[in-house]
Motif scaffolding. Structure first.
Motif, short mmCIF file in Angstrom:
data_model
loop_
_atom_site.label_atom_id
_atom_site.label_comp_id
_atom_site.label_asym_id
_atom_site.label_seq_id
_atom_site.Cartn_x
_atom_site.Cartn_y
_atom_site.Cartn_z
N SER A 89 -34.80 29.61 41.69
CA SER A 89 -33.69 29.25 42.57
C SER A 89 -33.51 27.73 42.56
CB SER A 89 -33.97 29.73 44.00
OG SER A 89 -32.95 29.33 44.87
N GLY A 90 -32.29 27.29 42.34
CA GLY A 90 -32.05 25.85 42.28
C GLY A 90 -31.94 25.33 40.87
N GLY A 91 -32.38 26.13 39.89
CA GLY A 91 -32.24 25.75 38.49
C GLY A 91 -33.01 24.50 38.09
N PHE A 92 -32.47 23.79 37.08
CA PHE A 92 -33.11 22.58 36.56
C PHE A 92 -32.07 21.48 36.42
CE2 PHE A 92 -36.15 25.78 35.45
CZ PHE A 92 -37.38 25.14 35.49
N PRO A 93 -32.47 20.20 36.50
CA PRO A 93 -31.52 19.09 36.39
C PRO A 93 -30.71 19.15 35.10
CG PRO A 93 -33.64 18.29 37.13
CD PRO A 93 -33.85 19.73 36.73
N ASN A 94 -29.41 18.83 35.20
CA ASN A 94 -28.52 18.82 34.04
C ASN A 94 -27.34 17.91 34.37
OD1 ASN A 94 -25.95 19.97 32.61
ND2 ASN A 94 -27.66 20.74 31.42
N SER A 95 -26.98 17.03 33.45
CA SER A 95 -25.94 16.05 33.74
C SER A 95 -24.72 16.18 32.84
CB SER A 95 -26.52 14.62 33.60
OG SER A 95 -26.99 14.42 32.27
N TRP A 96 -24.60 17.29 32.12
CA TRP A 96 -23.47 17.42 31.22
C TRP A 96 -22.20 17.80 31.97
CZ3 TRP A 96 -19.74 20.62 29.16
CH2 TRP A 96 -19.18 20.20 27.93
N CYS A 114 -27.20 25.50 28.80
CA CYS A 114 -28.37 25.03 29.51
C CYS A 114 -29.56 25.18 28.57
CB CYS A 114 -28.54 25.89 30.76
SG CYS A 114 -29.75 25.35 31.95
N PRO A 115 -30.45 24.25 28.35
CA PRO A 115 -30.82 23.30 29.36
C PRO A 115 -30.67 21.84 28.96
CG PRO A 115 -32.73 23.93 28.17
CD PRO A 115 -31.55 24.45 27.43
N TRP A 116 -29.59 21.39 28.39
CA TRP A 116 -29.47 19.96 28.11
C TRP A 116 -29.32 19.20 29.41
CZ3 TRP A 116 -31.43 19.16 23.83
CH2 TRP A 116 -31.12 19.92 22.71
N ARG A 117 -30.14 18.17 29.59
CA ARG A 117 -30.07 17.34 30.80
C ARG A 117 -29.17 16.14 30.59
NH1 ARG A 117 -36.29 17.02 33.06
NH2 ARG A 117 -36.60 19.24 33.32
#
Length: 258
Positions: A183-190, A253-256
């Protein structure tokens, strides 16, 4: 005149012996079958099965043909790259348009291992960035002599990106294993995202479903297909249709970082 009696005696003896042999064979066969049926699946069996199912060349051609406005015909290919001392398997993964398989737009390592005993899952599937993606382009299509060595692969495992926790599917469901990021996933800025989520399912015949989505701070989806997961099936013989569409061209996902 005793010939008939002797023959009858021999016949009866052979009949009894044959009966004993048949019973023995049934008992032995039953014991083997019972052993197979009662043999418990180990934690590593789950991990090996998922690794095998992920491996190979797969396409989203059928899905793109059904709904070309929302899905591309992508090619994904995965193959074994190394094994860690604890038994974890490292797979190389890349994704490209089906017409340009030599130009992947997404490359990474998968690490597959059993979930720890205290966790409520069977397989932990983590993705990692690659230090020099150019060195690994078309890794699975090369001969083993032309690939980086396993020890080089291990040294090139870079930033941890995501982890999906897979569980064996319940009887009656279409899938064999399914799971998602926490829950909440992982950081990603794309493309304006701040985090991403990923869902994955392993189906029969090595079919893989992947659903990656990016969200902003307010929980709005900013990239990724909305209708459902991408459905990747083992490579068809050929296809003459170009399945491109103007929608959803985002690095999954998962490119940050861009």
């Amino acid at each position: 005149m005793g010939t008939g009696s002797d023959s009858e005696s021999e016949g009866n003896g052979w009949g009894r012996a044959r009966g004993i042999l048949v019973k023995a064979a049934v008992l032995i066969g039953g014991a083997i079958l019972l052993k197979r049926l009662t043999k418990s699946t180990t934690r590593w069996d789950h991990a090996r099965f998922v690794s095998h199912s992920l491996s190979g060349e797969k396409f989203s051609m059928e899905q793109a043909s059904r709904d070309p406005d929302n899905y591309f015909n992508f090619r994904m290919v995965t193959c074994p790259a190394a094994e860690l001392v604890d038994g974890s398997r490292v797979l190389y993964f890349e994704q490209a348009f089906w017409r340009t398989p030599s130009k992947p737009f997404r490359q990474r390592f998968y690490m597959v291992k059993p979930c720890s005993k205290e966790m409520k899952c069977d397989v932990e599937l983590s993705s990692y960035a690659i230090r020099d993606v150019e060195e690994y382009k078309n890794f699975c299509d090369r001969s083993k002599a032309q690939r980086p060595l396993p020890e080089e692969v291990i040294g090139d495992i870079a930033e941890h990106l995501t982890t999906i926790y897979l569980k064996r599917c319940e009887r009656g469901k279409r899938c064999l294993y399914e799971g998602s990021t926490p829950s909440g996933g992982f950081p990603n800025s794309w493309s304006g995202a701040t985090y991403c989520t990923s869902e994955l399912a392993v189906l029969k015949n090595n079919e893989i479903h992947i659903w990656d989505r990016g969200y902003d701070d307010e929980g709005n989806q900013v990239w990724g297909v909305k209708e459902g997961p991408y459905e990747f099936k083992p490579a068809p013989a050929s296809s003459s249709n170009d399945m491109f569409s103007p929608l959803n061209f985002a690095p999954l996902c998962p490119w940050r970082k861009e």
